[in-house]
Scaffold this active site. Structure first.
Site, PDB file in Angstrom:
ATOM      1  N   GLU A 167       0.755  -1.027  -0.105  1.00  0.00           N
ATOM      2  CA  GLU A 167       0.017   0.005  -0.104  1.00  0.00           C
ATOM      3  C   GLU A 167       0.674   1.260   0.024  1.00  0.00           C
ATOM      4  OE1 GLU A 167      -3.434  -2.807   2.525  1.00  0.00           O
ATOM      5  OE2 GLU A 167      -2.614  -0.719   3.365  1.00  0.00           O
ATOM      6  N   GLU A 333      -7.833   4.822   4.902  1.00  0.00           N
ATOM      7  CA  GLU A 333      -7.509   4.163   3.472  1.00  0.00           C
ATOM      8  C   GLU A 333      -7.916   5.010   2.396  1.00  0.00           C
ATOM      9  OE1 GLU A 333      -7.225   0.925   3.415  1.00  0.00           O
ATOM     10  OE2 GLU A 333      -7.773   0.003   5.738  1.00  0.00           O
TER      11      GLU A 333
HETATM   12 ZN    ZN Z   1      -3.747  -2.242   4.632  1.00  0.00          ZN
END
Ligand code: ZN
Length: 372
Positions: A167, A333
């Site tokens: 990520e 996120e």
């Molecule tokens: Zn994650």
């Protein structure tokens, strides 16, 4: 010249299964010691001006198959600007069709953030006035757990990113947050540095980052399921950070991630922790609303389901930190796809937008720091 594919570099990940002219059959390699995979990053050479077909065959078995519909791979000729490539997902196969303008093209799941760039970031920021560097310990591969500290105030703020190394938008976010926090002319940053002391871990998982993992460290362990009982054998990264948190205390914490499937930026909180207080919950909601007002790239409508009272998963950092310290704690996120509320057909969600989100999150924190 014939086309070639290679991935033997910092954070590289791909396996060539078959090559026939300008068509390649590929597989993403699973994180060592685990079954997780989704991160890919490789180089295509010798294909200038020709349409190339890259077929990633094992899409259906990846960690998040729902991440592929509506997703476009990122490509770059200069390793600075990462554009969306023509990408299609059908019958478990992700097909990317670039026509490279030059004889080197880089292809990745998202704009990479290499360990070399991480070292550049830590070197640059730690040299600035008022910033101090501390290594919190070593990873299993022997890399330092870098922590940057700044500010003089009594509130203890922890920011940490990339527990899940694939990520990479999380460390781009860090770059934006750190640039804002260390800007001597930024009034919100100056006020925050008076009110709070920041403890910042730009990369929680250096080993997974360098190895080209999606989700785990060198032992194949998902660090965001270790926060209740980290060990030196499985999760020294978490143990080092949590031990330091025990020394400083935590008033506000943000754990920065990317989400494969949901095409929005959102936060997840700590509903369901045993030690929940309404004041803690109210401040979390205030922060979320403040950020949504400040940034059109952030919203509160789409996100994860909220845990029922008493059902929080305390192996995850946001819940553990909220429960352990009474902190206002959250998981941010950002998408691998795009923010569908404000899409960009050329770049999608990008390194640049992640950096802006980092700066906006710091701005929103300034608005609530007095109430923590
Ligand atoms: Zn994650």
């Amino acid at each position: 010249m014939s086309a070639r594919i290679s991935a033997d570099f910092d954070a590289g990940n791909i396996r060539v299964v078959a090559a026939q002219g300008d068509r390649f059959d590929l597989e993403i390699v699973a994180d060592g010691g685990s079954d997780f995979y989704q991160w890919f990053y490789f180089r295509l050479t010798g294909a200038a001006g020709r349409p190339i077909e890259l077929r990633i065959l094992n899409g259906a078995g990846s960690a998040y198959p729902l991440g592929w519909p509506g997703y476009s791979a990122r490509i770059s000729a200069d390793r600075v600007h990462w554009r969306l490539a023509e990408t299609e997902y059908r019958d478990g196969v992700l097909t990317i069709r670039p026509t490279p303008e030059s004889d080197t093209l880089w292809i990745a799941y998202f704009a990479p953030y290499s360990m070399e760039r991480h070292h550049d970031l830590v070197a640059r920021i730690s040299a600035r006035p008022g910033v101090s560097y501390r290594s919190l310990g070593l990873t299993l591969d022997g890399q330092e757990m870098d922590c940057l500290t700044l500010g003089e105030g009594g509130k203890q703020v922890w920011l940490y990113a990339r527990q899940h190394p694939g990520e990479t938008m999380a460390e781009w976010w860090m770059e934006g947050a750190l640039e804002k926090l260390t800007d001597p002319h930024d009034p919100a940053a100056r006020a925050l540095r008076r009110a709070a002391t920041f403890h910042i871990v730009p990369n929680m998982n250096p080993d997974g980052s360098r190895r080209g993992h999606l989700r785990t460290n060198a032992a194949g362990v998902n660090l965001n399921r270790e926060w209740h009982a980290p060990t030196p054998e499985r999760s020294p990264e978490v143990l080092a950070v949590r031990n330091r948190m025990d020394e400083t205390g935590v008033d506000f914490a943000m754990d920065v991630h990317g989400d494969e499937a949901i095409p929005y930026v959102f936060v997840a909180g700590f509903e369901g922790i045993p030690n929940w207080t309404d004041q803690q919950g109210a401040l979390y909601l205030r922060y979320r609303e403040t950020l949504a007002r400040r940034s059109p790239d952030f919203q509160i409508e789409h996100g994860y389901a909220v845990a029922r009272p008493g059902s929080a998963n305390l192996t995850m950092s946001t819940n553990q930190v909220a429960n352990r310290f009474g902190a206002v704690s959250m998981t941010l996120e950002m998408p691998f796809k795009d923010n569908d509320g404000l899409p960009d057909p050329e770049f999608g969600w990008s390194a640049e937008r992640s950096m802006r989100m980092g700066a906006d999150c710091i701005g929103a924190l300034h608005e609530i720091i007095g109430e923590l």
